[in-house]
Write an enzyme that holds these catalytic residues in place. Structure first.
Site, PDB file in Angstrom:
ATOM      1  N   SER A  28      -2.740  -7.543   4.113  1.00 42.03           N
ATOM      2  CA  SER A  28      -2.314  -8.839   3.574  1.00 42.03           C
ATOM      3  C   SER A  28      -1.713  -9.679   4.696  1.00 42.03           C
ATOM      4  O   SER A  28      -0.981  -9.170   5.531  1.00 42.03           O
ATOM      5  CB  SER A  28      -1.239  -8.654   2.497  1.00 42.03           C
ATOM      6  N   HIS A  59      -9.053 -10.047  -2.057  1.00 40.76           N
ATOM      7  CA  HIS A  59      -9.486  -9.230  -0.927  1.00 40.76           C
ATOM      8  C   HIS A  59     -10.971  -9.464  -0.698  1.00 40.76           C
ATOM      9  O   HIS A  59     -11.786  -9.234  -1.586  1.00 40.76           O
ATOM     10  CB  HIS A  59      -9.262  -7.731  -1.201  1.00 40.76           C
ATOM     11  N   HIS A  81      -8.599   0.812  -1.668  1.00 40.76           N
ATOM     12  CA  HIS A  81      -7.356   1.551  -1.878  1.00 40.76           C
ATOM     13  C   HIS A  81      -7.574   2.706  -2.863  1.00 40.76           C
ATOM     14  O   HIS A  81      -8.386   2.601  -3.775  1.00 40.76           O
ATOM     15  CB  HIS A  81      -6.285   0.611  -2.464  1.00 40.76           C
ATOM     16  N   TYR A  83      -5.654   3.550  -5.207  1.00 40.73           N
ATOM     17  CA  TYR A  83      -5.268   3.173  -6.578  1.00 40.73           C
ATOM     18  C   TYR A  83      -6.384   2.485  -7.346  1.00 40.73           C
ATOM     19  O   TYR A  83      -6.291   2.294  -8.553  1.00 40.73           O
ATOM     20  CB  TYR A  83      -3.986   2.316  -6.587  1.00 40.73           C
ATOM     21  N   GLU A  84      -7.435   2.095  -6.642  1.00 37.34           N
ATOM     22  CA  GLU A  84      -8.561   1.481  -7.355  1.00 37.34           C
ATOM     23  C   GLU A  84      -9.410   2.526  -8.071  1.00 37.34           C
ATOM     24  O   GLU A  84     -10.269   2.169  -8.885  1.00 37.34           O
ATOM     25  CB  GLU A  84      -9.425   0.695  -6.364  1.00 37.34           C
ATOM     26  N   ALA A 111       0.635  -4.587   4.671  1.00 34.09           N
ATOM     27  CA  ALA A 111       1.895  -5.103   4.146  1.00 34.09           C
ATOM     28  C   ALA A 111       2.659  -3.889   3.637  1.00 34.09           C
ATOM     29  O   ALA A 111       2.056  -2.979   3.074  1.00 34.09           O
ATOM     30  CB  ALA A 111       1.635  -6.069   3.007  1.00 34.09           C
ATOM     31  N   MET A 209       0.745   1.441   0.378  1.00 36.27           N
ATOM     32  CA  MET A 209      -0.293   2.069  -0.447  1.00 36.27           C
ATOM     33  C   MET A 209      -1.602   2.272   0.318  1.00 36.27           C
ATOM     34  O   MET A 209      -2.668   2.391  -0.292  1.00 36.27           O
ATOM     35  CB  MET A 209      -0.556   1.209  -1.688  1.00 36.27           C
ATOM     36  N   SER A 210      -1.532   2.294   1.637  1.00 40.00           N
ATOM     37  CA  SER A 210      -2.774   2.423   2.425  1.00 40.00           C
ATOM     38  C   SER A 210      -2.467   3.111   3.751  1.00 40.00           C
ATOM     39  O   SER A 210      -1.475   3.820   3.879  1.00 40.00           O
ATOM     40  CB  SER A 210      -3.362   1.033   2.689  1.00 40.00           C
ATOM     41  N   ASN A 233       8.669  -7.300   2.004  1.00 39.14           N
ATOM     42  CA  ASN A 233       9.780  -7.286   1.039  1.00 39.14           C
ATOM     43  C   ASN A 233      10.624  -6.062   1.322  1.00 39.14           C
ATOM     44  O   ASN A 233      10.135  -5.112   1.932  1.00 39.14           O
ATOM     45  CB  ASN A 233       9.227  -7.182  -0.396  1.00 39.14           C
ATOM     46  N   HIS A 245       3.642  -9.027  -6.642  1.00 42.68           N
ATOM     47  CA  HIS A 245       2.563  -9.143  -5.662  1.00 42.68           C
ATOM     48  C   HIS A 245       2.511 -10.542  -5.050  1.00 42.68           C
ATOM     49  O   HIS A 245       2.223 -10.705  -3.867  1.00 42.68           O
ATOM     50  CB  HIS A 245       1.237  -8.783  -6.338  1.00 42.68           C
TER      51      HIS A 245
HETATM   52  N1  HPA Z   1       5.842  -0.799  -1.841  1.00 42.51           N
HETATM   53  C1  HPA Z   1       4.586  -0.374  -1.656  1.00 42.51           C
HETATM   54  N2  HPA Z   1       3.656  -1.110  -1.085  1.00 42.51           N
HETATM   55  C2  HPA Z   1       3.990  -2.345  -0.679  1.00 42.51           C
HETATM   56  C3  HPA Z   1       5.283  -2.849  -0.843  1.00 42.51           C
HETATM   57  C4  HPA Z   1       6.262  -2.031  -1.456  1.00 42.51           C
HETATM   58  O1  HPA Z   1       7.438  -2.400  -1.642  1.00 42.51           O
HETATM   59  N3  HPA Z   1       5.282  -4.117  -0.325  1.00 42.51           N
HETATM   60  C5  HPA Z   1       4.033  -4.344   0.147  1.00 42.51           C
HETATM   61  N4  HPA Z   1       3.249  -3.275  -0.062  1.00 42.51           N
END
Ligand code: HPA
Length: 270
Positions: A28, A59, A81, A83-84, A111, A209-210, A233, A245
């Protein structure tokens, strides 16, 4: 699996004989980086037979072949990912493909949520190591002997040499860098505050998550890897506010100019 990778490779080789030196995965905030390079050829994921296609809105899904300065690169614009719903071996298939296309060096970006309380949203982090206890290994299943050994060493997943280049590049660009350990969870939900506390006690500095699974697959096949996280974040419980998100995307977009400058400098020196 190896047959599937070979068939993807053949699909691409029908389109282009471009030989990249560096493979770049865009997270991202870097999504449109590929628009800034000298593009030679793009290949849509959907046109590659058997290729896993991302379902995340916004994406893009394609390989972009081209040059950053003089350096021939292949860029994954959009990753898949876990999670998909794909198997881990599908998730890392594109990384293996980039390796087989000729990329000996892989730069992973993402990210991530900040776990280390010394971080702030908008920081960049050099990934020094990772923890993948929260996700299955992408190397589970019959070993692909053509790619690497059954029990690969993971004592230096993120090349110290490349970490040094990231540091030097950031200094040259006047960009502050953090460094630390990336913890991969499955997503797609953000973590609970208790999970983030656990990640911190494990020694994690950022969560996402990657990336870590991709790094493992790359190291398995002998590629040199580095990773940069954009801390979009502070993670759950460290930040008082609920995560969403859209805000993650907004921070990623805000720092994207610096992120692109940094990545260009890294690619040109790696
Ligand atoms: N957690 C998991 N994945 C993320 C986060 C998070 O806080 N921020 C961006 N990707």
């Amino acid at each position: 699996m190896y047959k599937k990778i070979q068939s993807c490779l053949e699909s691409i080789r029908k389109e282009t004989d471009f030989k990249p030196q560096v493979g770049l995965v865009l997270g991202s905030g870097l999504g449109n980086y590929a628009d800034e390079i000298k593009v030679e050829k793009t290949v849509e994921y959907k046109d590659i037979e058997g290729f896993p296609i991302s379902t995340v809105k916004g994406h893009k899904g394609r390989f972009v072949f081209g040059y950053v300065g003089e350096v021939p690169v292949v860029i994954m614009q959009g990753r898949v990912h876990y999670y998909e719903g794909y198997s881990m071996s599908d998730v890392v298939l594109p990384i293996r493909l980039m390796g087989l296309l000729g990329a000996g060096k892989i730069i992973l970006t993402n990210a991530a949520g900040g776990v280390n309380s010394g971080f702030s949203a908008g920081d960049f982090m050099i990934i020094t190591d990772h923890i993948t206890t929260g996700v299955p290994s992408p190397l589970i299943g019959p070993n692909i002997e053509e790619l690497g050994t059954r029990f690969p060493d993971m004592s230096e997943v993120y090349s110290k040499r490349m970490q040094g280049i990231i540091k030097a590049s950031a200094e040259k660009c006047g960009i502050k860098m953090q460094e630390g350990v990336y913890v991969q969870f499955t997503g797609p939900n953000y973590e609970t505050p208790a999970e983030i506390k656990m990640a911190a006690r494990w020694g994690g500095d950022a969560v996402g998550m990657s990336t870590a699974c991709e790094a493992m697959a790359a190291v398995h096949m002998g590629l040199e890897v580095c990773g940069i996280s954009c801390i979009t974040n502070m993670a759950a419980g460290i930040s008082e506010v609920p995560l969403n998100h859209k805000e993650v995307q907004e921070i990623a977009d805000r720092v994207s100019v610096d992120f692109k400058r940094l990545v260009t400098e890294v690619v040109m020196n790696v």
